[in-house]
Design an enzyme around this catalytic site. Structure first.
Site, PDB file in Angstrom:
ATOM      1  N   CYS A   1      17.015   3.735  31.519  1.00 12.99           N
ATOM      2  CA  CYS A   1      16.678   3.292  31.145  1.00 12.99           C
ATOM      3  C   CYS A   1      16.541   2.794  30.386  1.00 12.99           C
ATOM      4  O   CYS A   1      17.503   3.168  29.825  1.00 12.99           O
ATOM      5  CB  CYS A   1      15.583   4.652  30.465  1.00 12.99           C
TER       6      CYS A   1
ATOM      7  N   HIS B   1      37.746  12.326  31.695  1.00 14.11           N
ATOM      8  CA  HIS B   1      36.282  12.823  31.934  1.00 14.11           C
ATOM      9  C   HIS B   1      35.917  12.654  33.448  1.00 14.11           C
ATOM     10  O   HIS B   1      34.967  13.328  33.621  1.00 14.11           O
ATOM     11  CB  HIS B   1      35.866  12.403  30.453  1.00 14.11           C
TER      12      HIS B   1
END
Ligand code: PLP
Length: 405
Positions: free
Chosen positions: A342, A203
């Site tokens: 995060c 990917h």
């Protein structure tokens, strides 16, 4: 020009239409199980897998039988590191890696530490480089594996894999490289570079998600692995489970295209990156994270004497006097990536930027631009404008942030 603009190609890439066309029949008409030995459906699937194996092997100068298909590079990294560590436990329990590796490598090494292995995490210089001599000095008689990436996913640093490979070969230690970001983007040759194991994924090269591979050297030296997944004995016993034929076909075609187009694409990406950098660096207080951009000629070729030390499509910048969180939120129709991950409620600065010695506030206020196959000059100009606007607005709105620097 269509909005939003995608400029985050180190995170993932869209599937190339030529790849999609190649893989689609393997979902429907040619749906056979590549392990079915007694009918044409199986033979057809097996032939397609063989071709893809050949395409992927070619792209790294390996032989087909050295390619083991996995679900992606995370599994491939895990299989290489855990597989070697467990197989050679009697020989030693020391592993060497780098502080700027991807978590697929770092977390696996941390896991092994809990099992009693010792791991050395080599520091980098301020450009993200680890030098062959550092590897040499870290090797002990207990070392069984060195794992260092071909190119870094955040700052694009290209390691001297060939030289590190030579050190490992000389010392009789296996050498694994997470080649995800460099595979089919920069030259990569497992023979010339003396690599024993290499992890790749589709990917990042305009192939589908959920398919990757591990290169496992079959001779001089032969590498043996304990598998992570047990079952039907597929992939020479190293990775059982029915093969993902459409994914594999797509991966093979993606590698073939990327390999063929690498020289031209590299020149185009270097030119676009230069334009992006020149545009944005008109702002004050912009710092480049990672290796310097190479001098290039008008067509994007490296100027004479220049060496590619950074992935051609990667740019990573920090903006002084800007609040990191606000910077991230400021990009509305441009997909880029931030230097903070995060994790739960807190914004942790990237471990890569930290390892390069970037101060926390600058690491927070950093953006990774990942240029790719279909980005245009027009898009680059738009992203320059968007960046300049966001940064200038934030500096105007929060003058207090200036005082902190
Ligand atoms: N290694 C590197 C350097 C990467 O950039 C990535 C991508 O996220 C991976 C490993 C993991 O690959 P995958 O998404 O195929 O599991």
């Amino acid at each position: 020009m269509n909005l939003p603009i995608y400029m985050d190609h180190q995170a993932t890439t869209p599937v190339d239409p030529r790849v999609l066309e190649a893989l689609l029949p393997y979902f429907s008409k040619s749906f056979g199980n590549a392990a079915s030995r007694n009918h044409v459906f199986g033979w057809e699937a097996e032939a397609a897998v063989d071709e893809a194996r050949h395409q992927i092997a070619q792209a790294m100068s390996a032989s087909e039988k050295e390619i083991v298909f996995t679900s992606g590079a995370t599994e491939s990294d895990d299989l290489a590191i855990l597989g070697v560590a467990r197989m050679y436990r009697q020989k030693g329990h020391h592993i060497i890696t780098g502080q700027t590796e991807h978590n697929a490598v770092l977390d696996t090494c941390r896991f092994l530490e809990k099992e009693g292995y010792e791991v050395t995490y080599l520091p980098t210089d301020r450009y993200g480089e680890i030098f062959p001599e550092q590897v040499r000095s870290a090797i002990t008689e207990k070392t069984i594996l060195v794992s260092l990436m071909l190119a870094n996913n955040e700052v694009g640093t290209i390691h001297r894999i060939g030289e590190i490979g030579s050190v490992c070969r000389e010392k009789g230690v296996f050498f694994h490289t997470d080649a995800v970001q460099g595979f089919c983007k920069i030259p990569f040759d497992v023979e010339a570079m003396r690599v024993d194991l290499a992890s790749v994924t589709a990917h990042k090269i305009y192939g589908p998600k959920g398919i990757g591979a591990l290169y496992v050297r079959s001779k001089s030296p032969r590498v043996r692995l304990l598998p992570l997944i047990h079952g039907g004995g597929h992939e020479r016993g190293m990775r059982s489970g029915t093969l993902n034929v459409p994914g594999i076909v797509g991966f093979g075609r993606a590698a073939e295209i990327a390999l063929q187009e690498m020289p031209e694409e590299s020149r185009r990406l270097r030119r676009l990156r230069r334009r992006l950098y020149d545009g944005i660096s008109r702002l004050e207080d912009v710092t480049l994270n990672g290796p310097a951009l190479p001098a290039i000629s008008d067509d994007g070729s490296l100027a004479s004497g220049e060496v590619e030390r950074r992935l051609p499509g990667n740019l990573n910048l920090s903006f002084g006097h800007v609040d990191g969180e606000a910077l991230l939120l400021g990009f509305k129709d441009v997909a880029v990536s931030s230097g903070s991950a995060c994790t739960s409620a807190s914004l942790e600065p990237s471990h890569v930027l930290k390892a390069l010695g970037v101060a926390d506030d600058l690491a927070h206020a950093s953006i990774r631009y990942g240029l790719g196959r279909w980005n245009t000059e027009e898009e680059v100009d738009y992203v320059v404008k968007a960046t300049v606007e966001v940064v200038e607005r934030l500096r105007r709105e929060a003058p207090l942030a200036r005082a902190r620097h």
